[in-house]
Design an enzyme around this catalytic site. Structure first.
Site, PDB file in Angstrom:
ATOM      1  N   SER A   1     121.872  10.014 -15.161  1.00 25.48           N
ATOM      2  CA  SER A   1     122.541  10.660 -16.284  1.00 25.48           C
ATOM      3  C   SER A   1     122.866   9.624 -17.359  1.00 25.48           C
ATOM      4  O   SER A   1     121.964   8.945 -17.842  1.00 25.48           O
ATOM      5  CB  SER A   1     123.782  11.393 -15.772  1.00 25.48           C
ATOM      6  OG  SER A   1     124.262  12.306 -16.732  1.00 25.48           O
TER       7      SER A   1
ATOM      8  N   GLU B   1     118.483  21.007 -13.848  1.00 24.82           N
ATOM      9  CA  GLU B   1     119.528  20.083 -14.305  1.00 24.82           C
ATOM     10  C   GLU B   1     120.753  20.804 -14.873  1.00 24.82           C
ATOM     11  O   GLU B   1     121.882  20.577 -14.465  1.00 24.82           O
ATOM     12  CB  GLU B   1     118.981  19.168 -15.425  1.00 24.82           C
ATOM     13  CG  GLU B   1     117.893  18.215 -14.997  1.00 24.82           C
ATOM     14  CD  GLU B   1     118.412  16.916 -14.405  1.00 24.82           C
ATOM     15  OE1 GLU B   1     119.630  16.775 -14.177  1.00 24.82           O
ATOM     16  OE2 GLU B   1     117.586  16.026 -14.146  1.00 24.82           O
TER      17      GLU B   1
ATOM     18  N   HIS C   1     121.837  19.015 -11.800  1.00 23.58           N
ATOM     19  CA  HIS C   1     122.137  17.647 -12.202  1.00 23.58           C
ATOM     20  C   HIS C   1     123.024  16.967 -11.145  1.00 23.58           C
ATOM     21  O   HIS C   1     123.947  17.586 -10.616  1.00 23.58           O
ATOM     22  CB  HIS C   1     122.889  17.722 -13.536  1.00 23.58           C
ATOM     23  CG  HIS C   1     123.014  16.421 -14.253  1.00 23.58           C
ATOM     24  ND1 HIS C   1     121.926  15.708 -14.695  1.00 23.58           N
ATOM     25  CD2 HIS C   1     124.117  15.714 -14.645  1.00 23.58           C
ATOM     26  CE1 HIS C   1     122.355  14.624 -15.328  1.00 23.58           C
ATOM     27  NE2 HIS C   1     123.670  14.594 -15.304  1.00 23.58           N
TER      28      HIS C   1
END
Length: 498
Positions: free
Chosen positions: A194, A310, A409
């Protein structure tokens, strides 16, 4: 000398044993950025006399408490402080051996997170792969990414990218000291997820970071993620300074306002305030992916990928996504990531699971624009310069929250670190039986890549081919892991209006 005592350039450190692995925690890699050093680039730490205890994690950097993510990612027991520039090291032994080194840059939207989260415990990597693992803290939010431009004079001109400069300082510390911990300073792999992968994307493009690492892994992020123009960043800065009662040029107030008060002022502006690297013309001279297209990281192998779904994670922090109808969803998506071409709308309509709710169907647009597109551009740029590129997609779906998150995610993190047993992990990952096998595949692939630049080996059910301009292959991690050729091809073509 005890086995846990090591000699660094700045003084001696005493660590602890965790089973067969040595751990040194809370090592300062820079002077505390407090007082007169607030909003200035990092400086090397002061040396100390005697043996410094490195048996407990240092403070985490200033950050808000985040109920959802800290609940999922394991609550932080270390208090936040402006004095938070510390790193942690796991090693099989400080014995002069030259082991591959993995340096982890955590995510958290450049807003929160730390290298001391139990999710990032490096014990399994050190034990299973005979490698040295380093996790770092770096300044975030207003303290790491407040673009001050020329508002306070030349000294503060780099304030918009201090978090990145902290990472460079940590990598420099590793280069100078890691040999004392059994690591090879010339075989360093940086990896992050990320905002951590966005950081890796920036570091790949930075001349200042050249020579500090040999390979890079980008999990769910690229140099375009959370990147800001100087105009956007300055507009945000002015709102924050006004809310905090700091007049441009008032250096006294800038340096004396209590850290908690400054953070509170920034947070009171709501979720519209984004933090991240700034193309400021000083630290970051251009868009990181454009720099890669021009060969800024031409010799560096990368491993890069995304999770299949995600953006679903962000329905936890913003449940309003799930309440919108199709037209409202598309309106909001257009506002957030720009116009969606007709061909792309057709693609998502045609390829949606028939039973999927509207929000799941259309949030795939956010997954593409925020995560997949930058991944593809990064992979294409590196492959064009002849670097080895390995692409993956993580497809394991978590059953928690009624299955709404799917392969969201951050879900791959405990698989990569082989930390499925850590506190809080099962609440996020669930307990499907295939998770151990997928963890083995990913964890050992990452280890192989850190050792040689190639993730292949007996740990994978089939060979993972490199991603090239001719064959855009990706390895899919799932209950039946396999290779797919150009799995993002149709989606990419739809965005290009074909």
């Amino acid at each position: 000398m005890e086995q846990t005592i090591v000699e660094t350039r700045y003084g001696r450190l005493r660590g602890v044993m965790n089973g067969s692995v040595f751990v040194w925690k809370g090592i300062p890699y820079a002077k505390a950025p407090v007082g007169e050093r607030r909003f200035l680039p990092p400086e090397p730490p002061d040396a100390w006399d005697g043996v410094r205890e490195a048996t407990a994690f240092g403070p985490v950097v200033m950050q808000p408490s985040d109920p959802i993510f800290s609940g999922l990612l394991g609550r932080m027991s270390e208090p936040p402080s402006e004095d938070g520039l510390y790193l942690n090291i796991w090693s099989p032994a400080a014995d002069g051996k030259k082991r591959p080194v993995l340096v982890w840059i955590h995510g958290g939207a450049f807003l929160f997170g730390s290298g001391s989260s139990p999710w990032y415990d490096g014990t399994a990597f050190a034990k299973h792969g005979d490698v040295v693992v380093v996790t770092i803290n770096y300044r975030m939010n207003v303290f790491g990414f407040l673009h001050l431009g020329d508002l306070f004079g030349e000294a503060y001109a780099q304030a918009g990218n201090l978090g990145i400069l902290d990472q460079v300082a940590a990598l420099r510390w590793v280069k100078e000291n890691i040999a004392a911990f059994g690591g090879d300073p010339d075989n360093v792999t940086i990896f992050g997820e990320s905002a951590g992968a966005a950081s890796v994307g920036v570091l790949l493009s930075l001349p200042e970071a050249k020579g500090l690492f040999r390979r890079a892994i980008l999990q769910s992020g690229s140099g375009s993620l959370l990147l800001r123009s100087p105009e956007t960043a300055m507009a945000m800065t002015k709102r924050i300074l006004e809310r905090a009662g700091i007049r441009p040029g008032d250096r006294g107030r800038l340096l004396s306002i209590p850290a908690e008060e400054l953070l509170r002022a920034a947070l009171s502006l709501g979720p519209g305030i984004m933090y991240g690297p700034v193309v400021d013309g000083r630290v970051l001279r251009r868009h990181p992916i454009e720099a890669l297209h021009d060969g800024a990281a031409s010799g560096i192998p990368i491993l890069i990928g995304v999770t299949k779904d995600e953006y679903n994670l962000f329905t936890l922090t913003d449940p309003s996504w799930m309440k919108l109808g199709e037209h409202e969803l598309l309106d909001r998506i257009n506002r957030e990531v720009g116009p969606v071409p007709e061909a792309a709308i057709r693609y998502y309509a045609e390829t949606a699971e028939p039973s999927a709710p509207d929000w799941q169907k259309w949030l795939r647009i956010m997954t593409y624009r925020v995560f997949v597109e930058g991944m593809l551009r990064t992979a294409d740029a590196q492959a064009a310069h002849g670097a080895d590129v390995y692409m993956y997609r993580f497809d394991y779906e978590t059953p928690v929250f009624g299955g709404q998150l799917k392969a969201c995610h951050a879900l791959e993190l405990p698989f990569v670190f082989h930390n499925l047993h850590q506190p809080g992990v099962a609440n996020f990952v669930g307990n499907r039986p295939e998770r151990e096998a997928i963890a083995d595949q990913m964890h050992y692939a990452w280890l192989a890549f850190a050792r040689t630049g190639n993730p292949n080996g007996d740990h994978l059910p089939e060979a993972w081919p490199a991603y090239t301009s001719e064959r855009k292959a990706a390895f899919v991690f799932s209950a039946a892991s396999h290779v797919e050729d150009d799995p993002f091809g149709r989606e990419r073509a739809a965005w290009q209006g074909r």
